[in-house]
Design a protein around this motif. Sequence first.
Motif, short mmCIF file in Angstrom:
data_model
loop_
_atom_site.label_atom_id
_atom_site.label_comp_id
_atom_site.label_asym_id
_atom_site.label_seq_id
_atom_site.Cartn_x
_atom_site.Cartn_y
_atom_site.Cartn_z
N ILE A 1 1.54 -27.52 -13.61
CA ILE A 1 0.76 -27.59 -14.85
C ILE A 1 -0.11 -26.34 -14.93
CG2 ILE A 1 -0.99 -28.89 -16.13
CD1 ILE A 1 0.03 -31.41 -14.74
N LEU B 1 -4.34 -36.31 -18.33
CA LEU B 1 -2.97 -36.11 -18.76
C LEU B 1 -2.08 -37.16 -18.10
CD1 LEU B 1 -2.66 -32.22 -18.37
CD2 LEU B 1 -3.43 -33.50 -20.36
N PHE C 1 -10.13 -33.90 -18.87
CA PHE C 1 -8.93 -34.08 -19.67
C PHE C 1 -7.94 -34.91 -18.86
CE2 PHE C 1 -10.89 -30.13 -20.98
CZ PHE C 1 -10.92 -30.23 -22.36
N VAL D 1 4.86 -33.89 -20.02
CA VAL D 1 3.57 -34.55 -20.29
C VAL D 1 3.81 -35.56 -21.39
CG1 VAL D 1 1.20 -34.24 -21.05
CG2 VAL D 1 2.28 -32.49 -19.62
N ASN E 1 -2.33 -34.46 -23.93
CA ASN E 1 -2.40 -33.01 -24.21
C ASN E 1 -2.46 -32.78 -25.72
OD1 ASN E 1 -2.44 -30.27 -23.61
ND2 ASN E 1 -0.20 -30.10 -23.47
N ASN E 2 -3.29 -33.58 -26.38
CA ASN E 2 -3.34 -33.53 -27.85
C ASN E 2 -3.77 -32.16 -28.38
OD1 ASN E 2 -2.69 -36.21 -27.61
ND2 ASN E 2 -4.80 -36.93 -27.85
N ASP E 3 -4.68 -31.52 -27.60
CA ASP E 3 -5.19 -30.22 -28.06
C ASP E 3 -4.32 -29.07 -27.59
OD1 ASP E 3 -7.40 -31.42 -29.32
OD2 ASP E 3 -8.44 -31.55 -27.40
N GLY E 4 -3.30 -29.37 -26.81
CA GLY E 4 -2.34 -28.35 -26.38
C GLY E 4 -2.90 -27.34 -25.42
N TYR E 5 -3.95 -27.73 -24.63
CA TYR E 5 -4.51 -26.79 -23.68
C TYR E 5 -3.58 -26.54 -22.49
CZ TYR E 5 -9.03 -27.41 -26.03
OH TYR E 5 -10.03 -27.44 -26.95
N PHE E 6 -2.60 -27.46 -22.25
CA PHE E 6 -1.86 -27.41 -20.99
C PHE E 6 -0.36 -27.43 -21.25
CE2 PHE E 6 -5.71 -30.00 -20.66
CZ PHE E 6 -6.47 -29.18 -19.84
N SER E 7 0.43 -26.90 -20.26
CA SER E 7 1.90 -26.96 -20.29
C SER E 7 2.38 -27.31 -18.88
CB SER E 7 2.49 -25.63 -20.75
OG SER E 7 2.20 -24.60 -19.81
#
Length: 1974
Positions: free
Chosen positions: A514, A532, A530, A496, A500-506
């Motif tokens: 994802i 990405l 959001f 990414v 993904n500034n808030d780190g909700y996803f990987s």
Amino acid sequence: MDPGRSFWGPLLVVVAVCVCAVSGDPLVTSTINCDQSSEIKLPAVQEGYTGDVELVNGIPAAVGVKLMTYVFPTHLEFLELIFTPGDNTATVRTKKPLDADILANSDSTLYYSVICDDTNKLGNLRTLKINDINDNSPVFQSKFYNVTVSETQTVDSKVLQVTAVDADSTPENNRVTYSMEPTSEDFMVTNTGAFILKRRLNYNLVQKYDFIVTAKDNGGLNDTAGVQFYIEDFDNLNPYFSHNQYQAFIPENKAGAFQNIQPEAIKAQDGDTGINMALTYSISAVSPDKYQSNFNIDSSSGALTVVTAFDREEMDSSVISVSIKAAQTDDSLKTADALVSVTVEDVNDNAPEFDQSNYNIELPENSPVNTVLFRATVTDLDQGGFVGTLQIVPESAPFSVGSDGTVRVKNSTSLDREKAERFTFQIEATEKDPPNNVTSAQVSVTLLDENDNSPSFNSSKYEGKVFADQTVGMLLVQVKAEDPDAGVNGQITYFVDFGNNDGYFSIDENTGVISLAKLIPLVENRILEFPLYVTARDGGTISRSSSAQVTILAPGDSKPQFLQKTYRGTVEEEQEPGALITKVSFLAVTAEVPVTLEVKTEGDKFSISSTGEFTTKVKLDFDVAPHNYSVEISISDGVNSDTAVVEVQVTDVNDNSPVFAPDSVTKSVPEDAEVGSNVTVVSATDKDSSFNKEIRYSLRGGEGRFFIDPVSGMVSVAGPLDRETKAEYSLLVVAEDQGRPARSATATLLVQVSDVNDNVPKFSEAEYQVEVSETESVGKSLLTLSALDPDEGVNGRVTYNIFQQSPSSDPAVFELDSSSGTLRLVQALDHNEVKEYSLKVQASDGGSPSLVGNGSVVVKVKDVNNNPPEFSKERYDVAVPENLASGASILTLEVTDKDEGGFVGTLQIIPESAPFSISSDGTIRVKNSTALDREDNERITFQVEARETKPPNHVATANVNVTLLDENDNSPKFTSNKYSSKVYSNQTEGMLLVKVEAEDPDAAVNGQIKYSIDFGNQNGYFSIDENTGAITLVKIIPVEAHKNLDFLLFIKATDGGVVSRSASTQVDIAVVADSKPQFTQNTYRGTIEEERDPGTMILKVDFLATAEVPVTLEVKTEGDKFSISSTGEFTTKVKLDFDVAPHNYSVEISISDGVNSDTAVVEVQVTDVNDNSPVFAPDSVTKSVPEDAEVGSNVTVVSATDKDSSFNKEIRYSLRGGEGRFFIDPVSGMVSVAGPLDRETKAEYSLLVVAEDQGRPARSATATLLVQVSDVNDNVPKFSEAEYQVEVSETESVGKSLLTLSALDPDEGVNGRVTYNIFQQSPSSDPAVFELDSSSGTLRLVQALDHNEVKEYSLKVQASDGGSPSLVGNGSVVVKVKDVNNNPPEFSKERYDLAVPENLASGASILTLEVTDKDEGGFSNGYFIYSSETFDINKQGVVSLRKDVTLDRETKDNYKLQVVAVDQATDGQSATAQLNITVLDYNDNTPQFPSIPDPLDVPEGDYTEENPYELTRIVPTDADLGPNGEVTISLASPQPLFKFREDGMLLAVGELDRETRETYDLVVKASDKGSPQRENITIIRILLGDVNDNRPEFSSSSYVSTILVKDAEKGKVLLTLSATDRDAGNNSAVTYSIVAGSSPYLTLDSLTGEVSLTSDLADLTKDTTVNMTVMAKDHGQTPLSTTASVIVNLRIASLVEGVAFQSASYNFSLPENLPTGATVGMVKASSGSDLYHVTYTLKTSTDLFSIDASGTILTKTALDKEQQEWYFLDVEAVDSRTPPTSATAVVRVQVEDVNESPQFPPEVYKASIFSIAPYKTSVVYIKASDPDVGDEAQLVYSLSADSPYFDVDPSSGLVYVVSAVALAGQTVAVEVKATDPQELYATTKVEVSVQGSVSSSDVVTISLNLPANVVEKKVPDLEKSLGSVLGWTVNIIDVSSFTGGATESRSLRSAAKTLVSFISLQDGVIVSSEDVTE
């Protein structure tokens, strides 16, 4: 002489002149005794005698006599007996000249007998001796002799006997001698006519002889005959071929006959050409003999054929020698031999071949253009090898092939492994020559991968969702990218990039999955989004990457609710169900949880949609229902709900139209009504109130002539009226209320305009013109004038009168009928007095006061044709050359005519036989060129007749004289075919012998003749005067005693023309002895008729004289009346008249030759002839006879007289003409009537009376008798018609002339004068209705007619003549009274109202008008008048829409037609009706969109339904009415980002991101409510404007560059930064800057992003790494930026971290033949660090090359360019790293050519020659080879040491003899050297054995039709063939070219000859050339 040429020579023609005796007295006078026989011998006469033989007297009365045969019956053919019964004398007379030659069998004696015709029949025998004269030429028994003589005929033997017979009876006249022409050494002719052979004959030299043989008697008379000797051949020679050697050519693979044999087809023939014995052909030998069976020769024709085809590629040599033989069929030992050299020509029958059938090649993708792949080799077994073209198939393959077979890259862009990993194509080799064989080889090219592709996502956008039941680690979405590269280049990892500034996803880096990394706090009734940005990167050494956007949606809990508690809306009454009242706004997560909206109250009237649209379900009526409604609505998602109220107000609309009562009004107004005067009030009412019931009036139609008060409805006159222009106006009154929309109604107002007398009558023409013949009869109607007054009734009734005539006359010449306008002639016309009349006429109407119109009439008096045509000359003279070609023009005549129009007619030539023609323009041309012969007719005179076409067809003539000018078209013509003269012993030099005369009818010099002697004057005895033709004796001719000489001269006459003409004649000059002339009789008798023309011959006097001495004959007495010619012809000099001169004359004549003379008497008797014609007095008579004269009645006597007497004056009469109506008495000449006469058929007869006397020949005279037949009243007058019919209008005026009757009486005078009367009228009346003019026959109306009382009158009329008694003819006249039209037609209605749909079909009927008429026939002849471009009305009254018209209510919604029914075409009555047509609406219009901007600009942004963006308001229109015109607008397909508001406003209601999507195309639909419903669609393009919402993005997060110090230079660019900004415009413009880690060695360009050196790094002493942070910033109003890292390695020694070659490929070259170990070149690879070393390995061609540790490539064997020129080596470099790295380079090695020495074969050359061999005799060919390419042809041969005996050809290597005589019996060695262009050489030895026992006389030389080079190649085969033919051993010692010349094809040919010298040996002994030749 040429014995083979026919020779007839000049023929000698001798003409004998016979002097025949003609006697007037019998030879003997005898007295017959009938009782006893007697015998008399009559005195002898000369041959040719004619006349009386014997006068027999004493014939008893009543006894007859006759001739009888005496011994010879045929003798009576010469005699006849002239005897008239009752006479006592008879005469025996010759029937034909006596001929001694015919009577030769009776010793030239004539025998006959005269007997009395009684019982005794005793004969009186007579004999008459005829003396022979030489009057017959010898005559050959045959005119042509044809004899065959064998060539073996014995010399001096007789081969032919010719015989000529002379018919003369005495030997001195019939002895014949023979001679022949031309003279010959082979034959002679004797005096007996025998042809003798004088020497041996040879058929092969001469096959035919032609002679002319002449037989001549003693008198010189002769005859000729032709003689031909055909020589017969004898078999004594061998056969022979046409040529000793033949060349034949045949293509390989072909059997059959040779198409090309040179120099001609094989042919042999017998040497004895006359016998030409049949030959048998055979093949005696073939070399090489293995091909013996391949040939066959036709034994009879000699045609050589190939029976088994050859394959040239399998043959050692393409030339085969075939020995052929020809033998006589009767003697096989008689033979001939020949040699056929057969060349087998190459045929392109082998396809080319590749060195490999398949080529498999590996090639890096993206290889550059012209990269070499490999080289293909092509061979061809055919002659010359492969000659053709190479091409790649298909052409689309990205490779090319050169002519040498080298395959290269053509299109590098196509070398993309990811698109095509393997290329398969063919190399096609196509031969240049037919049949253009094609061979192909398969090529497979495998592309090796390079990392040239970035990963590519399978979608540009991904979406995932997170719901309230979210858990950490849950799968949201999977991204997928693909990379077509192979291996690590195609291995992809994911990460990414941002979002993904808030780190909700990987994201899983390998799978792209994802997942949720931590829980997301959700918001009620809202969807969180959001975005990405995911990057996929491959594993290439220099990696590539790409990105995709992933949107994660997180919807919160759904609790639906209205935004307002109360909503308000308004709707008009009477709207269709579904009318939108308002749109209710609410909150809900509808995308995730569906909601339901409901109407809780008034649900029967209202409904609500899922999107909140509140609409009606039924029509609402303002008048009968509530004006306001309060409606409860609800919203629910199944769990939660909310309610609200909608307040609805119903408004009133204008729904009542005005109404007229009545709706149709008719009013009348005079046409002179003033403007403003009122017509009528037309009013309407409206049930509505307020402004909806206020009415305003307007008018449609009326052409602006009327006005209506808009408030009161009063109609008044607005403009001047004119009934004649328009008699009525149909107005449409429109009443419209003031409602919106307004409603209206219409009424029709018909305004009829009444008539006022306001129009002056107007003539149909301003000036009438008429042309009248001056002979036109009085009373003739000339013209009918017509004036039109458009007024009505009496105002429009017109009367006519003449008020002025110019020139004037009293009485007037013309009268004009006041009612009909008919102009009549009332006085006779005279063109000479007046040529034109001008009349002023008036037309007056019946109005009060009357109006008058004026006009004029011009009457032209037409002249009658009374002038004949005239030629410009009375006579035309023209001169033209004779023989002028047909069609040539000689003259053009001009013809004029004083009559109007000039000459109009035809031209002709008289007589037609004249050789000229004339065209219509007067041009005279030659018609018959053959008739233009000046010599036949020097002047041609004819007439040209001009005849008018029109009656009375005047004729004029002119004379034409054509003089023909001379051309030299005639040759001189001698007056005689042959002239003769005599020369006597008294000859003197210069004496005139004869004068020839030729005539040439040509004129001037063309006719001037010059004479000359052509030949025959060999002795020069004669000369000729060239002008006069006089031939004189030039010298004395010696004359021998008793021998006549004969000279035949050929005289030529030539005219003086430019191109002269000539003619020839013969002159026979005889030399003779003396003679004594004398008459044969003392007295001659002759008879002549009177009046014969002077020169008439009476008799011919016979005399004796020789032709050689001229004699003179003279008339001694009566010389004024008679003359005698030199030939004895006794003729008259004047006309003798029996009536006025003596009947008998006794004339003395004399003959003399100047020395001797004689006299005689001629008794002449003149007989009477019929020489007077009858004579009429007078010769023209006119008599009259009544036409009723009876047959047989006399007319008159016509008589003639004749001066002759006896039967010569007896006259007989006959008639010519009269058509059999008359007869003449043949004796009296009385003319009488022979048939009935009728004056009316023919009034006179012209008879020709012929009077003919009874003389022989008869003579006649003619007289004319004109018989005039007088009239008798015998014809009844006859009407021109049995019954006349005339139709008269019942209103016709009294006195009107109705008809002119005409009766014809063909009688004359009063008998033919006719009067007319009516003797019966039916029905009768008193007074009579009609009167008939007794003289003119004009029937007039004298009482008024009434159709109702009498419809038809029948009149009986009479025509009486003036004869006595009068004769009467009857006739009848029917007068029909014509009804007048006085009842107008009537419509069934005055007004028709109907409505039609606007979609009415073209041509459809809508109404039938019913019209009636009380007049006879009703309305059957009526028609309709209307003005409409939309509707048609046919004759039956059917109203229909025109076929080419359609209705459009929107253009016009009603039509008003005023229809006029007229009952007849002329003077018809009419009626008018109004037709009102209303057009009903049909839904035929599609809704139309207004103009919409394209595109619509919208700034990107996050819009919602609560906060929408208004784009534009769109309100479509529809031209239809009611529901058909009501339009709704919507999006054609659901679009979550856009919607329409109820007022047509287009809203943006969703997030618009330009970077995701820049444009939107919305499909907008507009629909009406009609049935069928119509829709329209348009597309609206929305363009998003940019907002700076994107940061710049670097192409890579880090940039690395490495450079060696040695390569450094100031300004050199090391790398280029690249950052992009997805925004547009200034928002996307990027500038670069260093934000950390700057270096003095580096600088950054802020615009281009280039990182470059600031110096050459000269001060750098060690490896240095520079780390920098760089920033890319955009130019937005709030700028955004991003950073990247830059690493620059500055290296002292190496750039790489692994092994690498300094170059990917190397090109080396070296000379061929270098020894083993020769250096090819050096490759260099670097490990990138001094810590590691590099080793090299050779991967290919290890048998030929090696490589050492330094990278030097060496040879392992000598290389030969001629074997292989190019080598491709793969070199691998491996470093010592752990693990090691490697690299591969390609090395191309070219072997260069090196000059190598020539080489001879190891064998010693040996040859044998004879010491007598001449200079340049071939000894042996030597041949050296040169390994160098192309140098072999450049070798130069020479002797190592000079030799006086031999030499060598420097180019061909031929060792030849210089002089070998001194070497006889020796064997000598010669060293020969071959030198190449670089002076390298090789030597060889030639041993020559010289044989010495031969002399030059033993050498035989033959000629061959082959080029020398071909013969030289075939010397061994030729020696063998010659040896086979001769039977000895043959050695060829010399071959030399006789002539040159060659043509080029696949192999060389030549038509040149070659001389071959050879000697023959038998058992080693020389055979002499004589033996060989034999």
